[in-house]
Scaffold this motif. Structure first.
Motif, PDB file in Angstrom:
ATOM      1  N   THR A 112     -25.477  22.504 -32.985  1.00  0.00           N
ATOM      2  CA  THR A 112     -25.555  21.308 -33.812  1.00  0.00           C
ATOM      3  C   THR A 112     -24.896  21.602 -35.153  1.00  0.00           C
ATOM      4  O   THR A 112     -25.472  22.281 -36.007  1.00  0.00           O
ATOM      5  CB  THR A 112     -27.016  20.875 -34.039  1.00  0.00           C
ATOM      6  N   PRO A 113     -23.663  21.140 -35.356  1.00  0.00           N
ATOM      7  CA  PRO A 113     -22.952  21.451 -36.599  1.00  0.00           C
ATOM      8  C   PRO A 113     -23.450  20.630 -37.773  1.00  0.00           C
ATOM      9  O   PRO A 113     -23.922  19.504 -37.625  1.00  0.00           O
ATOM     10  CB  PRO A 113     -21.496  21.112 -36.258  1.00  0.00           C
ATOM     11  N   SER A 114     -23.353  21.229 -38.956  1.00  0.00           N
ATOM     12  CA  SER A 114     -23.637  20.552 -40.207  1.00  0.00           C
ATOM     13  C   SER A 114     -22.412  20.738 -41.096  1.00  0.00           C
ATOM     14  O   SER A 114     -21.400  21.298 -40.662  1.00  0.00           O
ATOM     15  CB  SER A 114     -24.888  21.136 -40.863  1.00  0.00           C
ATOM     16  N   GLU A 115     -22.500  20.312 -42.326  1.00  0.00           N
ATOM     17  CA  GLU A 115     -21.334  20.390 -43.202  1.00  0.00           C
ATOM     18  C   GLU A 115     -20.963  21.833 -43.522  1.00  0.00           C
ATOM     19  O   GLU A 115     -19.788  22.202 -43.515  1.00  0.00           O
ATOM     20  CB  GLU A 115     -21.591  19.626 -44.503  1.00  0.00           C
ATOM     21  N   TRP A 117     -23.055  24.704 -42.281  1.00  0.00           N
ATOM     22  CA  TRP A 117     -23.714  25.665 -41.417  1.00  0.00           C
ATOM     23  C   TRP A 117     -23.892  25.039 -40.043  1.00  0.00           C
ATOM     24  O   TRP A 117     -23.560  23.877 -39.836  1.00  0.00           O
ATOM     25  CB  TRP A 117     -25.065  26.097 -41.995  1.00  0.00           C
ATOM     26  N   GLU A 118     -24.408  25.814 -39.112  1.00  0.00           N
ATOM     27  CA  GLU A 118     -24.564  25.307 -37.755  1.00  0.00           C
ATOM     28  C   GLU A 118     -25.865  25.822 -37.157  1.00  0.00           C
ATOM     29  O   GLU A 118     -26.194  27.001 -37.293  1.00  0.00           O
ATOM     30  CB  GLU A 118     -23.381  25.749 -36.890  1.00  0.00           C
ATOM     31  N   LEU A 119     -26.615  24.936 -36.522  1.00  0.00           N
ATOM     32  CA  LEU A 119     -27.861  25.294 -35.848  1.00  0.00           C
ATOM     33  C   LEU A 119     -27.545  25.558 -34.380  1.00  0.00           C
ATOM     34  O   LEU A 119     -26.937  24.728 -33.709  1.00  0.00           O
ATOM     35  CB  LEU A 119     -28.889  24.168 -35.977  1.00  0.00           C
ATOM     36  N   VAL A 120     -27.943  26.733 -33.893  1.00  0.00           N
ATOM     37  CA  VAL A 120     -27.647  27.112 -32.514  1.00  0.00           C
ATOM     38  C   VAL A 120     -28.947  27.382 -31.773  1.00  0.00           C
ATOM     39  O   VAL A 120     -29.805  28.130 -32.249  1.00  0.00           O
ATOM     40  CB  VAL A 120     -26.751  28.368 -32.461  1.00  0.00           C
ATOM     41  N   LYS A 121     -29.094  26.758 -30.609  1.00  0.00           N
ATOM     42  CA  LYS A 121     -30.270  26.944 -29.756  1.00  0.00           C
ATOM     43  C   LYS A 121     -29.906  27.916 -28.636  1.00  0.00           C
ATOM     44  O   LYS A 121     -28.883  27.754 -27.980  1.00  0.00           O
ATOM     45  CB  LYS A 121     -30.724  25.610 -29.178  1.00  0.00           C
ATOM     46  N   SER A 158     -29.762  29.615 -37.598  1.00  0.00           N
ATOM     47  CA  SER A 158     -28.782  28.926 -38.436  1.00  0.00           C
ATOM     48  C   SER A 158     -27.666  29.898 -38.778  1.00  0.00           C
ATOM     49  O   SER A 158     -27.941  31.023 -39.209  1.00  0.00           O
ATOM     50  CB  SER A 158     -29.441  28.403 -39.722  1.00  0.00           C
ATOM     51  N   LEU A 159     -26.438  29.465 -38.595  1.00  0.00           N
ATOM     52  CA  LEU A 159     -25.291  30.330 -38.847  1.00  0.00           C
ATOM     53  C   LEU A 159     -24.498  29.837 -40.051  1.00  0.00           C
ATOM     54  O   LEU A 159     -24.089  28.677 -40.099  1.00  0.00           O
ATOM     55  CB  LEU A 159     -24.382  30.372 -37.617  1.00  0.00           C
ATOM     56  N   ILE A 160     -24.293  30.722 -41.010  1.00  0.00           N
ATOM     57  CA  ILE A 160     -23.517  30.402 -42.202  1.00  0.00           C
ATOM     58  C   ILE A 160     -22.032  30.568 -41.891  1.00  0.00           C
ATOM     59  O   ILE A 160     -21.660  31.178 -40.883  1.00  0.00           O
ATOM     60  CB  ILE A 160     -23.925  31.296 -43.385  1.00  0.00           C
ATOM     61  N   PRO A 161     -21.139  30.047 -42.735  1.00  0.00           N
ATOM     62  CA  PRO A 161     -19.702  30.148 -42.471  1.00  0.00           C
ATOM     63  C   PRO A 161     -19.203  31.571 -42.236  1.00  0.00           C
ATOM     64  O   PRO A 161     -18.324  31.784 -41.389  1.00  0.00           O
ATOM     65  CB  PRO A 161     -19.081  29.545 -43.731  1.00  0.00           C
ATOM     66  N   THR A 162     -19.757  32.555 -42.950  1.00  0.00           N
ATOM     67  CA  THR A 162     -19.318  33.939 -42.769  1.00  0.00           C
ATOM     68  C   THR A 162     -19.596  34.408 -41.340  1.00  0.00           C
ATOM     69  O   THR A 162     -18.738  35.014 -40.691  1.00  0.00           O
ATOM     70  CB  THR A 162     -20.025  34.871 -43.768  1.00  0.00           C
ATOM     71  N   THR A 163     -20.795  34.130 -40.839  1.00  0.00           N
ATOM     72  CA  THR A 163     -21.151  34.522 -39.473  1.00  0.00           C
ATOM     73  C   THR A 163     -20.307  33.768 -38.454  1.00  0.00           C
ATOM     74  O   THR A 163     -19.853  34.333 -37.449  1.00  0.00           O
ATOM     75  CB  THR A 163     -22.640  34.258 -39.209  1.00  0.00           C
TER      76      THR A 163
END
Length: 206
Positions: A112-115, A117-121, A158-163
């Motif tokens: 699930t992308p956000s502006e 970061w991204e939430l990954v299940k 939750s994944l930040i842009p660096t990850t």
């Protein structure tokens, strides 16, 4: 021992089948800079032993047990992998204590992308559920991450842009397998408390 802070996004350059094992050749100029025969390098969270090094590449043998219990068996020439050298004595523990011993595999369920970061299940094998808690640590493909939500058969991160930009988690899609290593401290606590095997209904608890 590792910390789950990926140093480099490497690549499988060759896979040689050796009967009941495989030999991988991997490109990783950063992690091979000071590597020598017998050193350890984590590949997608799996601790492997360096056989040879040269020209920014290294080879490592992967036995059948590792191929079966991790996602390394699905790798092929061209696959990208997360690489990390062991933590040097006196170094910073940027993530958490990671052994490089995979406890099981899951797969990406949804993203699930956000502006920013991204939430990954990610699916979670039933025998690992008890080790995963909200805001606890878990290693996914060798990346130290904080659990956002812990369910009975899944967890989210939750994944930040660096990850997203510097690890395999930035491009893996739903259905893709990932290696999981739970926090070793949770396993030690369980062992000390003698609760590693839940009692059967009606069985007395000592």
């Amino acid at each position: 021992m590792f910390t789950g802070i990926v140093e480099e996004l490497g690549e499988i350059t060759a896979v040689e089948t050796l009967g009941d094992a495989s030999r991988f050749r991997l490109r990783g100029p950063v992690v091979t800079e000071d590597a020598k025969h017998g050193d350890s390098i984590a590949v997608n969270g799996v601790c492997l032993t360096v056989v040879e090094t040269g020209d920014g590449e290294f080879t490592a043998d992967v036995m059948a047990e590792t191929l079966k219990r991790s996602s390394l068996g699905a790798l092929a020439t061209g696959s990208r992998v997360n690489l990390e050298r062991p933590m040097a004595l006196g170094g910073r523990l940027g993530g958490h204590i990671v052994q490089g011993h995979v406890d099981g595999t899951g797969h990406i369920v949804e993203r699930t992308p956000s502006e920013h970061w991204e939430l990954v299940k990610i699916s979670l094998p039933g025998d690992l559920t008890r080790y995963v808690v909200e805001k606890g640590s878990i290693t996914v493909d060798g990346v130290s991450l904080t659990v956002v939500d812990a369910g009975s058969d899944h967890f989210t991160i939750s994944l930040i842009p660096t990850t997203l930009g510097l690890t395999t988690l930035g491009f893996k899609q739903p259905g893709d397998p990932v290696n999981l290593e739970v926090d070793v401290l949770a396993k030690y606590v369980e062992r000390l408390l003698g609760t590693s095997t839940p009692p059967e209904p009606g069985e007395p608890v000592s």
